[in-house]
Design a protein around this motif. Structure first.
Motif, mmCIF file in Angstrom:
data_model
loop_
_atom_site.group_PDB
_atom_site.id
_atom_site.type_symbol
_atom_site.label_atom_id
_atom_site.label_comp_id
_atom_site.label_asym_id
_atom_site.label_seq_id
_atom_site.Cartn_x
_atom_site.Cartn_y
_atom_site.Cartn_z
ATOM 1 N N ARG A 98 30.876 40.902 53.316
ATOM 2 C CA ARG A 98 30.578 42.081 52.500
ATOM 3 C C ARG A 98 31.558 42.085 51.318
ATOM 4 N NH1 ARG A 98 30.867 47.716 55.647
ATOM 5 N NH2 ARG A 98 29.432 46.898 57.175
ATOM 6 N N PRO A 99 31.052 42.107 50.079
ATOM 7 C CA PRO A 99 32.007 42.085 48.964
ATOM 8 C C PRO A 99 32.867 43.348 48.941
ATOM 9 C CG PRO A 99 29.719 41.964 48.181
ATOM 10 C CD PRO A 99 29.655 42.199 49.642
ATOM 11 N N ALA A 100 34.158 43.171 48.817
ATOM 12 C CA ALA A 100 35.071 44.317 48.723
ATOM 13 C C ALA A 100 35.614 44.383 47.309
ATOM 14 C CB ALA A 100 36.211 44.170 49.722
ATOM 15 N N ARG A 101 35.590 45.588 46.759
ATOM 16 C CA ARG A 101 36.178 45.801 45.443
ATOM 17 C C ARG A 101 37.566 46.381 45.710
ATOM 18 N NH1 ARG A 101 34.299 47.762 40.342
ATOM 19 N NH2 ARG A 101 35.824 49.141 39.435
ATOM 20 N N ILE A 102 38.596 45.633 45.336
ATOM 21 C CA ILE A 102 39.962 46.074 45.623
ATOM 22 C C ILE A 102 40.610 46.512 44.316
ATOM 23 C CG2 ILE A 102 42.178 45.450 46.662
ATOM 24 C CD1 ILE A 102 40.710 43.276 48.235
ATOM 25 N N GLU A 103 40.959 47.783 44.241
ATOM 26 C CA GLU A 103 41.601 48.303 43.031
ATOM 27 C C GLU A 103 43.098 48.342 43.285
ATOM 28 O OE1 GLU A 103 37.886 51.244 41.897
ATOM 29 O OE2 GLU A 103 39.683 52.080 42.807
ATOM 30 N N VAL A 104 43.861 47.716 42.410
ATOM 31 C CA VAL A 104 45.301 47.668 42.641
ATOM 32 C C VAL A 104 46.046 48.480 41.587
ATOM 33 C CG1 VAL A 104 45.156 45.448 43.819
ATOM 34 C CG2 VAL A 104 45.656 45.494 41.398
ATOM 35 N N ALA A 105 47.033 49.233 42.071
ATOM 36 C CA ALA A 105 47.804 50.116 41.200
ATOM 37 C C ALA A 105 49.263 50.076 41.654
ATOM 38 C CB ALA A 105 47.249 51.535 41.281
ATOM 39 N N THR A 106 50.119 50.789 40.947
ATOM 40 C CA THR A 106 51.530 50.871 41.345
ATOM 41 C C THR A 106 52.064 52.247 40.994
ATOM 42 O OG1 THR A 106 53.757 50.006 40.953
ATOM 43 C CG2 THR A 106 52.206 49.833 39.127
ATOM 44 N N THR A 107 53.092 52.691 41.721
ATOM 45 C CA THR A 107 53.731 53.957 41.371
ATOM 46 C C THR A 107 55.091 53.715 40.736
ATOM 47 O OG1 THR A 107 54.641 54.044 43.588
ATOM 48 C CG2 THR A 107 52.624 55.298 43.186
ATOM 49 N N ASP A 108 55.560 52.467 40.740
ATOM 50 C CA ASP A 108 56.882 52.232 40.160
ATOM 51 C C ASP A 108 56.885 51.045 39.186
ATOM 52 O OD1 ASP A 108 56.950 50.197 42.287
ATOM 53 O OD2 ASP A 108 57.650 51.787 43.606
ATOM 54 N N VAL A 109 57.115 49.847 39.675
ATOM 55 C CA VAL A 109 57.251 48.698 38.776
ATOM 56 C C VAL A 109 56.031 47.785 38.921
ATOM 57 C CG1 VAL A 109 59.767 48.784 38.912
ATOM 58 C CG2 VAL A 109 58.490 47.336 40.497
#
Ligand code: CUA
Length: 328
Positions: free
Chosen positions: A149-160
């Motif tokens: 199943r294709p997964a859409r992975i959104e990546v973010a950060t709260t610091d660096v």
């Protein structure tokens, strides 16, 4: 001997974290590109060595015994032109293939798409899943993905800036402050894989790992439903004491346990901490001894981590460990 054994074992273990053993479409395409580049470069390398060997063989007599060189202008020009054309062709093939693979990885995926959000923080990963009902549920340091199943992975950060990387499944994706970057993973093989932060992000960059489990769609759906439920009541008086400490003392300022008063947002969600494979973002295995060591002296196993020593009396620390072990 021992010194050589350890890196060898490490390399074997790294097979669970290797772009050369792809377990998803995206990693497979990158692996194909790598094989193409390796093949072209190896071909050029072998040809250079062959020409060099041939030149040495042809002029194998002593230098001072050689007749003065008689340059073959036409042959030289032809050879250099052919060589330049060969290199241009090789580089063009590499550039074209890189472009096509890059575009195919960035293209949107049709069909059922699972939405996962991963946020890098010094030095752990917040993992959130979009549920079928439209809400979000949260866990940490462990990503589960359904097979095929294709997964859409959104990546973010709260610091660096961190870099999210599960080598067996997909390429690297940086987490940039103020931005959400996206990558896709379509897993084709079940099993445990290891992910790792791939951008130096401070003292514990090396211990910012991630356990990844690819499982069948049914097992995944069951896991997601299980993660969505709040924690149950403590099983016995010791666990009850542990819960009281976790929810009323300093732990709850940073951690949350859904279904209790602990609602901290700064640190990993502990609602189902005992269902995870490791502690402290892949630093320690999940077991009683490691848990005890982690909550009493986190700085001993992960110097610089945001988690302070709990300062609990031994009996209280044991009660907390007992409570956390019940959070399956
Ligand atoms: Cu996060 Cu390196």
């Amino acid at each position: 001997m021992k010194k050589a054994l350890f890196p060898a074992l490490l390399m074997l273990g790294a097979w669970a974290q290797s772009p050369l053993a792809p377990a998803a479409d995206e990693a497979g395409r990158l692996n194909g590109l790598w094989n193409l580049i390796l093949g072209i470069c190896a071909g050029v390398y072998v040809l250079v060595l062959l020409f060099l060997g041939w030149a040495l063989w042809r002029n194998r007599r002593r230098l001072d015994a050689l007749p003065p060189p008689q340059p073959d202008e036409r042959g030289l020009r032809l050879g250099l032109t052919a060589w330049a054309a060969f290199i241009t062709l090789g580089l063009t093939v590499i550039a074209g293939a890189s472009f096509l693979v890059d575009r195919s990885l960035a293209a949107s995926h049709p069909g059922e798409v699972l939405q996962v959000r991963v946020t890098g923080q010094q030095w752990w990963w917040r993992v959130q899943y979009r549920t079928p009902s439209g809400g979000w549920i949260e866990t940490a340091n462990e990503v589960h993905l359904p097979l095929n199943r294709p997964a859409r992975i959104e990546v973010a950060t709260t610091d660096v800036i961190h870099s999210f990387w599960i080598p067996n499944l997909a390429g690297k994706q940086d987490t940039i402050p103020g931005r959400i970057n996206t990558l896709f993973a379509t897993p084709r093989r079940t099993g445990w894989f290891r992910g790792q932060c791939a951008e130096f992000c401070g003292l514990q960059h090396a211990q910012m790992a991630l356990d990844v489990k690819v499982e069948t769609a049914q097992a995944f759906d069951a896991w997601l439903a299980d993660q969505a439920r709040a924690s149950g009541p403590p099983a016995d008086p010791v666990a009850m004491r542990g819960q009281q400490i976790v929810t009323t003392q300093t732990c709850s300022q940073c951690h949350s346990v859904r279904g209790t008063m602990a609602q901290g947002r700064a640190a990993p969600d502990l609602t189902h901490v005992a269902s995870r494979r490791s502690l402290a973002a892949g630093t320690l295995p999940f077991n009683r001894g490691a848990l005890m060591g982690w909550i009493t002296q986190p700085q001993a196993s992960k110097p610089g981590a945001e988690m302070p020593p709990s300062g609990l009396a031994p009996a209280d620390a044991l009660a907390v460990v007992h409570y956390l072990e019940g959070l399956t």
